[in-house]
Design a protein around this motif. Structure first.
Motif, short mmCIF file in Angstrom:
data_model
loop_
_atom_site.label_atom_id
_atom_site.label_comp_id
_atom_site.label_asym_id
_atom_site.label_seq_id
_atom_site.Cartn_x
_atom_site.Cartn_y
_atom_site.Cartn_z
N ARG A 8 -11.41 -1.34 -16.46
CA ARG A 8 -10.77 -0.29 -15.65
C ARG A 8 -9.26 -0.25 -15.91
NH1 ARG A 8 -12.68 2.41 -11.12
NH2 ARG A 8 -14.92 2.22 -10.75
N ASN A 9 -8.68 0.92 -15.66
CA ASN A 9 -7.24 1.10 -15.84
C ASN A 9 -6.46 0.15 -14.93
OD1 ASN A 9 -4.56 2.33 -15.06
ND2 ASN A 9 -5.15 3.74 -16.68
N PRO A 10 -5.60 -0.73 -15.50
CA PRO A 10 -4.89 -1.74 -14.70
C PRO A 10 -4.02 -1.12 -13.60
CG PRO A 10 -4.70 -2.26 -17.02
CD PRO A 10 -5.33 -0.90 -16.94
N ARG A 11 -3.32 -0.02 -13.92
CA ARG A 11 -2.42 0.59 -12.95
C ARG A 11 -3.17 1.01 -11.68
NH1 ARG A 11 0.44 6.50 -13.73
NH2 ARG A 11 1.13 6.75 -11.57
N TYR A 12 -4.25 1.78 -11.87
CA TYR A 12 -4.99 2.29 -10.71
C TYR A 12 -5.84 1.21 -10.05
CZ TYR A 12 -3.51 6.87 -12.31
OH TYR A 12 -2.74 7.95 -12.67
N THR A 13 -6.30 0.24 -10.83
CA THR A 13 -7.10 -0.85 -10.27
C THR A 13 -6.25 -1.71 -9.34
OG1 THR A 13 -8.57 -0.93 -12.18
CG2 THR A 13 -8.48 -2.89 -10.80
N ILE A 14 -5.09 -2.15 -9.82
CA ILE A 14 -4.20 -2.99 -9.02
C ILE A 14 -3.71 -2.23 -7.79
CG2 ILE A 14 -1.95 -4.17 -8.98
CD1 ILE A 14 -2.47 -4.91 -11.94
N GLY A 15 -3.31 -0.97 -7.98
CA GLY A 15 -2.84 -0.16 -6.86
C GLY A 15 -3.90 0.06 -5.81
N SER A 16 -5.13 0.37 -6.24
CA SER A 16 -6.22 0.66 -5.31
C SER A 16 -6.71 -0.60 -4.59
CB SER A 16 -7.39 1.31 -6.06
OG SER A 16 -6.97 2.48 -6.71
N VAL A 17 -6.84 -1.71 -5.33
CA VAL A 17 -7.29 -2.97 -4.72
C VAL A 17 -6.24 -3.47 -3.72
CG1 VAL A 17 -7.87 -5.39 -5.17
CG2 VAL A 17 -8.75 -3.61 -6.67
N ASN A 18 -4.96 -3.32 -4.07
CA ASN A 18 -3.90 -3.73 -3.14
C ASN A 18 -3.88 -2.85 -1.89
OD1 ASN A 18 -3.11 -5.73 -4.83
ND2 ASN A 18 -1.07 -4.97 -5.25
N ALA A 19 -4.15 -1.56 -2.06
CA ALA A 19 -4.20 -0.65 -0.90
C ALA A 19 -5.36 -1.02 0.02
CB ALA A 19 -4.35 0.80 -1.37
N ALA A 31 0.83 -1.21 0.00
CA ALA A 31 0.00 0.00 0.00
C ALA A 31 0.86 1.25 0.00
CB ALA A 31 -0.93 0.00 1.21
N ILE A 32 1.91 1.25 0.83
CA ILE A 32 2.83 2.40 0.90
C ILE A 32 3.54 2.60 -0.43
CG2 ILE A 32 4.94 3.27 1.98
CD1 ILE A 32 3.98 1.87 4.58
N SER A 33 3.97 1.49 -1.05
CA SER A 33 4.69 1.57 -2.34
C SER A 33 3.77 2.10 -3.44
CB SER A 33 5.22 0.18 -2.73
OG SER A 33 6.13 -0.29 -1.77
N HIS A 34 2.55 1.58 -3.51
CA HIS A 34 1.61 2.03 -4.55
C HIS A 34 1.28 3.51 -4.37
CE1 HIS A 34 0.77 -1.49 -6.91
NE2 HIS A 34 0.57 -2.22 -5.83
N HIS A 35 1.16 3.95 -3.12
CA HIS A 35 0.90 5.37 -2.88
C HIS A 35 2.09 6.22 -3.33
CE1 HIS A 35 0.94 9.09 -0.43
NE2 HIS A 35 -0.32 9.11 -0.77
N LYS A 36 3.28 5.73 -3.05
CA LYS A 36 4.50 6.46 -3.43
C LYS A 36 4.59 6.64 -4.94
CE LYS A 36 9.53 6.32 -2.91
NZ LYS A 36 10.69 5.54 -2.40
N PHE A 37 4.16 5.62 -5.69
CA PHE A 37 4.25 5.68 -7.15
C PHE A 37 2.98 6.25 -7.80
CE2 PHE A 37 7.50 2.40 -6.26
CZ PHE A 37 8.56 2.97 -6.94
N GLY A 38 2.03 6.71 -6.96
CA GLY A 38 0.84 7.36 -7.50
C GLY A 38 -0.12 6.42 -8.20
N ASN A 39 -0.22 5.19 -7.71
CA ASN A 39 -1.06 4.18 -8.37
C ASN A 39 -2.44 4.02 -7.73
OD1 ASN A 39 1.18 3.66 -9.93
ND2 ASN A 39 1.82 1.88 -8.76
N ILE A 40 -2.83 4.94 -6.85
CA ILE A 40 -4.06 4.75 -6.07
C ILE A 40 -5.16 5.72 -6.48
CG2 ILE A 40 -5.06 4.93 -3.75
CD1 ILE A 40 -2.47 3.84 -2.63
N ASN A 41 -6.34 5.15 -6.73
CA ASN A 41 -7.56 5.93 -6.94
C ASN A 41 -8.29 5.95 -5.60
OD1 ASN A 41 -10.28 6.65 -7.40
ND2 ASN A 41 -10.24 5.88 -9.49
N LYS A 42 -8.23 7.08 -4.91
CA LYS A 42 -8.74 7.16 -3.54
C LYS A 42 -10.24 6.87 -3.46
CE LYS A 42 -5.14 10.36 -2.04
NZ LYS A 42 -4.81 11.71 -1.57
N LYS A 43 -10.98 7.30 -4.46
CA LYS A 43 -12.43 7.06 -4.46
C LYS A 43 -12.73 5.56 -4.54
CE LYS A 43 -16.71 8.30 -6.85
NZ LYS A 43 -17.31 9.00 -8.02
N LEU A 44 -11.97 4.85 -5.37
CA LEU A 44 -12.15 3.40 -5.49
C LEU A 44 -11.79 2.70 -4.19
CD1 LEU A 44 -12.77 0.87 -7.14
CD2 LEU A 44 -10.42 0.96 -8.05
N VAL A 45 -10.70 3.13 -3.56
CA VAL A 45 -10.28 2.53 -2.27
C VAL A 45 -11.38 2.71 -1.23
CG1 VAL A 45 -8.64 2.68 -0.36
CG2 VAL A 45 -7.81 2.84 -2.70
#
Length: 300
Positions: free
Chosen positions: A218-229, A114-128
């Motif tokens: 859905r966009n793979p980058r933000y989907t994977i980052g948000s679901v992992n977060a 979660a920390i890594s995905h946030h650092k790389f900007g991979n998180i859609n906060k609304k989806l989380v």
């Protein structure tokens, strides 16, 4: 007027900066608190002799399972629970110990993720936010039932069948053609079901939630980052529930999975763009099916 605008701009930037820090601070504080609680409650169970005796062939097996599962999850964005649980069940570990061990280990691996995905900007906060509370409620319910209500020996063959279903989902996702984007409805129901099955089965959050969202275009980058977060909160809630109602069993399993996962994480991050995704997904799916069939052959 200009002075007021500048003050408002500074206030907004400070608010955004504080919000960004929370995405890192909250997982870090929760993990630190978890370590302190574990040390406080279970320090009497440890001794240097027990620690040294624990580093045997079985520990090496659990370490390798944790490392391999993290490599799978780090390169595909899913499969940690399904892979590790399939291996553990095939090795003879009980469903309660395997699922509890996987979720306690995932508290650490998903926190770092979660920390890594946030650092790389991979998180859609609304989806989380849409996934978080329903996923947590589902995971708590599943963990409670497995710890205090369901007989692990009775459910073991059903979990093996469930793992085969997850493997088929992974393979199907790998073989899917170009997907047209569709609006995702009922995210709460999806997250609740994913969290519940993840706790009861020892895996499934990624294959169920990530695959469904990616299947909708859905966009793979933000989907994977948000679901992992969101998975950090799901795993944390599930792991705490296992601790409260079932206690912690199988320290070798937990420590082996954590160390294997932590050491393999940087390699997984390096390999994510080096390994072809589809062949890897098919290979992992087939492996999970074979392991689950082996578990079923022992039980039936």
């Amino acid at each position: 007027m200009e002075k007021e605008l500048k003050l408002n701009t500074v206030a907004i930037k400070q608010g955004e900066s504080f919000s960004k820090k929370l995405w890192v601070v909250i997982p870090a504080v929760l993990l630190l608190g978890l370590i302190l609680v574990l040390v406080y409650n279970h320090h009497a169970e440890f001794s240097w002799k027990a620690l040294l005796d624990g580093f045997n062939q079985e520990f090496l097996v659990f370490f390798l399972i944790g490392a391999f599962a993290q490599l799978v999850d780090g390169t595909l964005g899913m499969g940690y629970g399904a892979t590790s649980t399939s291996f553990l069940l095939a090795y003879g570990v009980s469903p309660v110990v395997s699922s509890g061990g996987v979720h306690v280990a995932e508290m650490f691996t998903t926190g770092a993720s979660a920390i890594s995905h946030h650092k790389f900007g991979n998180i859609n906060k609304k989806l989380v936010k849409n996934l978080l509370i329903p996923g947590v409620l589902g995971s708590i319910t599943g963990a409670y039932l497995l710890s205090d209500v369901i007989d692990g020996d009775v459910i073991k063959p059903f979990i093996a069948v469930y793992m085969i279903v997850l493997a088929i989902i992974i393979i199907r996702k790998a073989l899917a053609k170009t997907i047209v984007k569709k609006k995702t409805k009922r995210l709460g129901i999806l997250a609740t079901f994913g969290g519940f099955m993840d706790s009861v089965g020892g895996g499934g959050w990624g294959p169920i939630v990530t695959s469904t969202l990616l299947g909708r275009g859905r966009n793979p980058r933000y989907t994977i980052g948000s679901v992992n977060a969101a998975e950090f909160a799901v795993s944390f809630a599930s792991g705490i529930t296992f601790m409260l109602f079932g206690g912690i069993h199988g320290w070798q399993v937990i420590v082996g999975l954590i160390l294997g996962g932590v050491i393999a994480a940087p390699l997984a991050a390096f390999l994510v763009n080096k390994i072809k995704r589809k062949p890897m997904m098919v290979a992992v799916g087939i492996l999970i099916i074979l392991l689950s069939l082996k578990t079923l052959s022992k039980l039936l």
